[in-house]
Write an enzyme that holds these catalytic residues in place. Structure first.
Site, PDB file in Angstrom:
ATOM      1  N   GLY A 129     -37.485   2.593   2.042  1.00  0.00           N
ATOM      2  CA  GLY A 129     -38.518   3.483   1.504  1.00  0.00           C
ATOM      3  C   GLY A 129     -39.850   2.754   1.403  1.00  0.00           C
ATOM      4  O   GLY A 129     -39.880   1.539   1.258  1.00  0.00           O
ATOM      5  N   ARG A 162     -35.497   4.190   7.667  1.00  0.00           N
ATOM      6  CA  ARG A 162     -34.135   3.663   7.753  1.00  0.00           C
ATOM      7  C   ARG A 162     -33.722   3.624   9.218  1.00  0.00           C
ATOM      8  O   ARG A 162     -34.265   4.349  10.054  1.00  0.00           O
ATOM      9  CB  ARG A 162     -33.181   4.553   6.959  1.00  0.00           C
ATOM     10  CG  ARG A 162     -33.705   4.783   5.546  1.00  0.00           C
ATOM     11  CD  ARG A 162     -32.658   4.920   4.476  1.00  0.00           C
ATOM     12  NE  ARG A 162     -33.161   4.292   3.253  1.00  0.00           N
ATOM     13  CZ  ARG A 162     -34.046   4.857   2.422  1.00  0.00           C
ATOM     14  NH1 ARG A 162     -34.522   6.056   2.675  1.00  0.00           N
ATOM     15  NH2 ARG A 162     -34.464   4.217   1.358  1.00  0.00           N
ATOM     16  N   ASP A 203     -33.087  -4.296  -0.893  1.00  0.00           N
ATOM     17  CA  ASP A 203     -31.922  -5.141  -0.593  1.00  0.00           C
ATOM     18  C   ASP A 203     -31.190  -4.723   0.676  1.00  0.00           C
ATOM     19  O   ASP A 203     -30.593  -5.573   1.337  1.00  0.00           O
ATOM     20  CB  ASP A 203     -30.998  -5.300  -1.807  1.00  0.00           C
ATOM     21  CG  ASP A 203     -30.239  -4.043  -2.146  1.00  0.00           C
ATOM     22  OD1 ASP A 203     -30.652  -2.954  -1.715  1.00  0.00           O
ATOM     23  OD2 ASP A 203     -29.230  -4.175  -2.859  1.00  0.00           O
ATOM     24  N   THR A 211     -40.361  -2.410  -3.133  1.00  0.00           N
ATOM     25  CA  THR A 211     -39.638  -1.269  -3.705  1.00  0.00           C
ATOM     26  C   THR A 211     -40.240  -0.975  -5.073  1.00  0.00           C
ATOM     27  O   THR A 211     -40.634  -1.905  -5.787  1.00  0.00           O
ATOM     28  CB  THR A 211     -38.121  -1.528  -3.835  1.00  0.00           C
ATOM     29  OG1 THR A 211     -37.573  -0.634  -4.819  1.00  0.00           O
ATOM     30  CG2 THR A 211     -37.819  -2.938  -4.297  1.00  0.00           C
ATOM     31  N   ASP A 256     -35.809  -3.788  -9.175  1.00  0.00           N
ATOM     32  CA  ASP A 256     -34.427  -4.140  -9.518  1.00  0.00           C
ATOM     33  C   ASP A 256     -33.825  -5.150  -8.538  1.00  0.00           C
ATOM     34  O   ASP A 256     -32.647  -5.079  -8.201  1.00  0.00           O
ATOM     35  CB  ASP A 256     -33.561  -2.875  -9.585  1.00  0.00           C
ATOM     36  CG  ASP A 256     -33.552  -2.114  -8.272  1.00  0.00           C
ATOM     37  OD1 ASP A 256     -34.357  -2.446  -7.377  1.00  0.00           O
ATOM     38  OD2 ASP A 256     -32.756  -1.180  -8.133  1.00  0.00           O
TER      39      ASP A 256
HETATM   40  P1  ADP Z   1     -33.977  -0.763   1.165  1.00  0.00           P
HETATM   41  O1  ADP Z   1     -34.342  -1.929   2.013  1.00  0.00           O
HETATM   42  O2  ADP Z   1     -35.172  -0.162   0.495  1.00  0.00           O
HETATM   43  O3  ADP Z   1     -32.840  -1.071   0.219  1.00  0.00           O
HETATM   44  P2  ADP Z   1     -32.108   0.722   2.866  1.00  0.00           P
HETATM   45  O4  ADP Z   1     -30.931   0.429   2.001  1.00  0.00           O
HETATM   46  O5  ADP Z   1     -32.251   2.100   3.398  1.00  0.00           O
HETATM   47  O6  ADP Z   1     -33.501   0.414   2.132  1.00  0.00           O
HETATM   48  O7  ADP Z   1     -32.067  -0.305   4.096  1.00  0.00           O
HETATM   49  C1  ADP Z   1     -33.056  -0.267   5.087  1.00  0.00           C
HETATM   50  C2  ADP Z   1     -32.436  -0.518   6.447  1.00  0.00           C
HETATM   51  O8  ADP Z   1     -31.848  -1.832   6.467  1.00  0.00           O
HETATM   52  C3  ADP Z   1     -31.278   0.394   6.824  1.00  0.00           C
HETATM   53  O9  ADP Z   1     -31.709   1.627   7.362  1.00  0.00           O
HETATM   54  C4  ADP Z   1     -30.567  -0.430   7.871  1.00  0.00           C
HETATM   55  O10 ADP Z   1     -31.218  -0.355   9.109  1.00  0.00           O
HETATM   56  C5  ADP Z   1     -30.731  -1.845   7.340  1.00  0.00           C
HETATM   57  N1  ADP Z   1     -29.512  -2.230   6.613  1.00  0.00           N
HETATM   58  C6  ADP Z   1     -29.143  -1.889   5.360  1.00  0.00           C
HETATM   59  N2  ADP Z   1     -27.960  -2.425   5.035  1.00  0.00           N
HETATM   60  C7  ADP Z   1     -27.536  -3.111   6.126  1.00  0.00           C
HETATM   61  C8  ADP Z   1     -26.372  -3.866   6.457  1.00  0.00           C
HETATM   62  N3  ADP Z   1     -25.386  -4.040   5.577  1.00  0.00           N
HETATM   63  N4  ADP Z   1     -26.315  -4.424   7.679  1.00  0.00           N
HETATM   64  C9  ADP Z   1     -27.301  -4.257   8.578  1.00  0.00           C
HETATM   65  N5  ADP Z   1     -28.409  -3.553   8.341  1.00  0.00           N
HETATM   66  C10 ADP Z   1     -28.532  -2.984   7.142  1.00  0.00           C
END
Ligand code: ADP
Length: 325
Positions: free
Chosen positions: A12, A73, A104, A128, A132
């Site tokens: 986001g 994403r 994360d 973010t 957190d």
């Molecule tokens: P944020 O970084 O704000 O927590 P997301 O959880 O949507 O947002 O993660 C952003 C992007 O990071 C995901 O769309 C994906 O491409 C990548 N990502 C998230 N988790 C993993 C994972 N376990 N392994 C590989 N890529 C990941």
């Protein structure tokens, strides 16, 4: 040919990402690198949607919310195939160093990527609004989100006082109550409902009754979206059952909190972290998020820079309770 540093925003968006991009681009140029902007996060990396950036490319963006690189994403980056395509694009573009701005999930993706392709150096910046993440006292965007929520609460307080109403205001925070608690303290709220503490409607009722006895004209309760009451609308229902004659209104602020011009705090934080991230990449660091602790910049390995479920500051919780007399 100059070495290149790529930069992307993932997950986001959050206010202050542009200030971070500006800091990364200008520091990269300062240190003799060629900065490359990668659009739409890991999706754009996989598709090779990128361009070299210049000092002018980041002019006039420090005060702008959102991100000029767009965020997003990427389901494809979750698979080794997607990450291999991303690696091939970096090879094609001759990029060996990368800065990812996100939360994360973004860092988990970056860790998977460097496990498979350790010849690429990657550092992360905490972008973010939720504040957190382990490894930083402040995330880029949190202060702006709190100030936007606060502005809304100040406005609602005016109408609440004029009309003698109770307002429940829902702020963002699916897993954490940091935005709710900071907003409640700064807005002088009568109560705050957060996921970290049990929600006790009886004690809220006591606070409200105490206020009415001394002819208080308004009351504001800040509700984190992830509170077990189920958000402001459901919490308002619970209170209406207890006070059927009282005017109770629920307002959900939603994505308004993610937009708008970043505060001075977020711009300064983003500038510090952006500069230090490029300096540390230049020195050879990889696999870590650059954060801030007690006003010092620190690196935390991606594996530890995960969502923190640390307790809320007990002093702030006490302040809400004690000052709502
Ligand atoms: P944020 O970084 O704000 O927590 P997301 O959880 O949507 O947002 O993660 C952003 C992007 O990071 C995901 O769309 C994906 O491409 C990548 N990502 C998230 N988790 C993993 C994972 N376990 N392994 C590989 N890529 C990941």
């Amino acid at each position: 040919m100059r070495s290149r540093i790529g930069v992307l925003c993932s997950g986001g968006d959050s206010p202050g990402m542009n200030a971070a991009i500006r800091a990364v681009v200008r520091t990269a140029l300062y240190l003799g690198y060629e900065p490359v902007g990668i659009y739409r996060g890991y999706e754009g990396l996989i598709d090779g949607e990128m361009e070299t950036l210049h000092a002018n490319s980041v002019s006039g963006i420090i005060q702008r919310g959102g991100t000029i690189l767009r965020a997003g994403r990427s389901p494809r980056f979750l698979s080794p195939d997607g990450r291999q395509q991303a690696y091939q694009q970096l090879q094609r573009w001759n990029i060996q160093k990368l800065i990812v701005i996100g939360g994360d999930g973004t860092f988990r993706g970056a860790q998977d990527f460097i496990n498979e392709y350790p010849d690429i150096q990657v550092l992360g910046l905490p972008g973010t609004i939720d504040n957190d993440l382990n490894g930083t006292d402040w995330t880029i965007g949190f202060d702006t989100a709190v100030n936007i929520a606060l502005d809304a609460i100040d406005r609602l307080r005016d109408t609440a006082a004029a009309m003698g109403r109770l307002f429940l205001v829902e702020v963002m925070g699916r897993d954490a109550g940091f935005i709710a608690l900071h907003t409640a303290v700064a807005g002088g709220a009568e109560a705050v409902l957060v996921p970290e503490t049990p929600t006790d409607f009886d004690s809220i009722v006591r606070v409200l009754e105490r206020g009415w006895q001394r002819q208080k004209t308004s009351a504001i309760i800040v509700v984190a979206e992830g509170d077990e009451a189920g958000g402001a609308i459901l919490a308002a229902e619970q209170l209406r059952q207890r006070f059927p004659h009282y005017e109770i209104r629920a307002t959900v602020l939603g994505h308004i909190q993610r937009g708008g011009s970043p505060t001075a705090h977020d711009r300064i934080l983003a500038s510090k972290l952006g500069v230090v991230a490029v300096e540390r990449l230049h020195e050879g660091a990889t696999g870590a998020m650059v954060g801030i602790h007690c006003d010092e910049t620190i690196l935390t390995p991606f594996s530890k820079a995960v969502k923190s479920h640390s307790p809320l500051n007990p002093l702030l919780l006490r302040i809400v309770e004690m000052l709502s007399l």
